[in-house]
Design an enzyme around this catalytic site. Structure first.
Site, PDB file in Angstrom:
ATOM      1  N   HIS A 181      -8.209   3.487   3.884  1.00 25.12           N
ATOM      2  CA  HIS A 181      -8.398   4.051   5.229  1.00 25.12           C
ATOM      3  C   HIS A 181      -9.862   4.089   5.676  1.00 25.12           C
ATOM      4  CE1 HIS A 181      -4.362   5.354   4.410  1.00 25.12           C
ATOM      5  NE2 HIS A 181      -4.251   5.963   5.564  1.00 25.12           N
ATOM      6  N   CYS A 195     -11.244   3.171  -0.541  1.00 27.66           N
ATOM      7  CA  CYS A 195      -9.935   3.651  -0.087  1.00 27.66           C
ATOM      8  C   CYS A 195      -9.572   2.855   1.159  1.00 27.66           C
ATOM      9  CB  CYS A 195     -10.018   5.140   0.249  1.00 27.66           C
ATOM     10  SG  CYS A 195      -8.511   5.784   1.012  1.00 27.66           S
ATOM     11  N   ASP A 210       0.858  -1.182   0.000  1.00 20.31           N
ATOM     12  CA  ASP A 210       0.000   0.000   0.000  1.00 20.31           C
ATOM     13  C   ASP A 210       0.890   1.227   0.000  1.00 20.31           C
ATOM     14  OD1 ASP A 210      -2.364   1.602   0.293  1.00 20.31           O
ATOM     15  OD2 ASP A 210      -1.869   1.858   2.396  1.00 20.31           O
ATOM     16  N   SER A 211       0.303   2.378  -0.254  1.00 19.60           N
ATOM     17  CA  SER A 211       1.057   3.626  -0.185  1.00 19.60           C
ATOM     18  C   SER A 211       1.550   3.898   1.236  1.00 19.60           C
ATOM     19  CB  SER A 211       0.166   4.782  -0.644  1.00 19.60           C
ATOM     20  OG  SER A 211      -1.021   4.784   0.115  1.00 19.60           O
ATOM     21  N   CYS A 237      -3.719  -0.990  -2.126  1.00 17.54           N
ATOM     22  CA  CYS A 237      -4.042   0.427  -2.304  1.00 17.54           C
ATOM     23  C   CYS A 237      -5.020   0.596  -3.473  1.00 17.54           C
ATOM     24  CB  CYS A 237      -2.744   1.171  -2.595  1.00 17.54           C
ATOM     25  SG  CYS A 237      -2.949   2.904  -2.944  1.00 17.54           S
ATOM     26  N   GLU A 254      -5.530   8.585   9.848  1.00 16.47           N
ATOM     27  CA  GLU A 254      -4.125   8.562  10.289  1.00 16.47           C
ATOM     28  C   GLU A 254      -3.985   9.151  11.686  1.00 16.47           C
ATOM     29  OE1 GLU A 254      -0.960   8.138   8.453  1.00 16.47           O
ATOM     30  OE2 GLU A 254      -1.966   7.109   6.809  1.00 16.47           O
TER      31      GLU A 254
HETATM   32  N1  DGL Z   1      -3.969   3.823   0.026  1.00 13.90           N
HETATM   33  C1  DGL Z   1      -4.665   4.905  -0.637  1.00 13.90           C
HETATM   34  C2  DGL Z   1      -5.886   4.330  -1.362  1.00 13.90           C
HETATM   35  O1  DGL Z   1      -6.440   3.317  -1.001  1.00 13.90           O
HETATM   36  C3  DGL Z   1      -5.085   5.976   0.338  1.00 13.90           C
HETATM   37  C4  DGL Z   1      -3.938   6.825   0.825  1.00 13.90           C
HETATM   38  C5  DGL Z   1      -3.182   7.514  -0.288  1.00 13.90           C
HETATM   39  O2  DGL Z   1      -3.694   8.487  -0.892  1.00 13.90           O
HETATM   40  O3  DGL Z   1      -2.075   7.080  -0.553  1.00 13.90           O
HETATM   41  O4  DGL Z   1      -6.301   4.896  -2.332  1.00 13.90           O
END
Ligand code: DGL
Length: 274
Positions: free
Chosen positions: A186, A184, A10-11, A73, A152
């Protein structure tokens, strides 16, 4: 091959919601997770940049030896999935198709909402995936960029979360839907605030859960699934989980506990270049 771990990336931290669901659904599997914390957020970056980061991470995880790659992600799934499938010789699963499929199965009014980062919404990937499952379903999108920093910060169900949720999700009063995809990583953490803003009669689709189901189905089909009988005489064996980050392991562990609780004890720093 069967004994190799599942690679997940993931990011940053958000993909831990996906890691958690995979670990729950497949307790005998090992996982290796990489959070690209040096480059988060992906949601506001270009296709080219997100694809470049994703390819580098996939290479790192492949070198460690994995039997399957899960792109946890949503933004990377929207932008880089096809490219990763072209370059890797192991199966690659993203989070968009499983969520889309579950949404199509859930909607009765044939009206589905999708919330995600700007990048995910802009990409149209959920639109295409939902239409591929049922062309008659209408899809309504809303980017909710402030949800990521709220999650976060651990502001999951307070006044700020409630105000932000009603600010964004008021859109669905004008465009009623009966199902909303949490598009997303989060957003599953903000489920309570989102449910309060949308009303309890709207079904939320958690892409993390949907993805874990798809991972199990794929491993089982490919005869790569580790089960209780694979314990190799070690009766207490359950999957082990390794975490890598590209920046600040301390912060990853501290904030990651909102996602995984105390089970997240260690993360190793790796340098994948700029
Ligand atoms: N992991 C990203 C997503 O699911 C969310 C956080 C980001 O913008 O990197 O799109």
């Amino acid at each position: 091959m069967k004994k190799l771990p599942i690679g997940i990336f993931d990011s940053g931290l958000g993909g831990l919601t996906v890691q958690r669901e995979i670990a729950l659904a497949l307790p005998y599997e090992d996982t290796i997770y990489l959070g690209d914390t040096a480059h988060v957020p992906y949601g506001t970056k270009s296709v080219q940049t997100v694809t470049r980061y994703s390819k580098r991470i996939a290479e790192f995880l492949s070198e460690k030896g994995i039997k399957l790659l899960v792109v946890a992600c949503n933004t990377a799934s929207a932008y880089a999935l096809d490219e990763l499938r072209k370059t890797l010789d192991i199966p690659v699963i993203g989070v968009i198709d499983p969520g889309a499929q579950m949404a199509v199965a859930s909607t009765k009014t044939m009206r589905v909402g999708v919330i995600g980062t700007e990048g995910t919404v802009r990409s149209g990937a959920y639109f295409d995936a939902i239409k591929a499952h049922n062309v008659k379903v209408s899809v309504f999108f809303k980017a909710c960029p402030l949800f990521v920093p709220l999650a976060e910060e651990g502001m999951l169900d307070n006044k700020i979360a409630a105000l932000t949720a009603s600010h964004y999700l008021g859109y669905f009063k004008e465009h009623p839907v009966d199902t909303v995809v949490l598009g997303c990583t989060h957003y599953p953490l903000l489920k309570e605030a989102i449910t309060k803003a949308l009303g309890r009669n709207v079904t939320l689709i958690d892409s993390a859960e949907a993805t874990a189901i798809e991972v199990r189905e794929l491993l089982s089909k490919e005869e790569l699934l580790r089960t209780e009988v694979e314990k190799e005489g070690d009766s207490d064996r359950i999957g082990s989980h390794k975490f890598y980050v590209t920046d600040s392991p301390e912060r990853f562990i501290q904030v990651g506990r909102h996602f995984l609780g105390d089970t997240l004890a260690e993360a190793e720093l790796v340098d994948l270049g700029g």
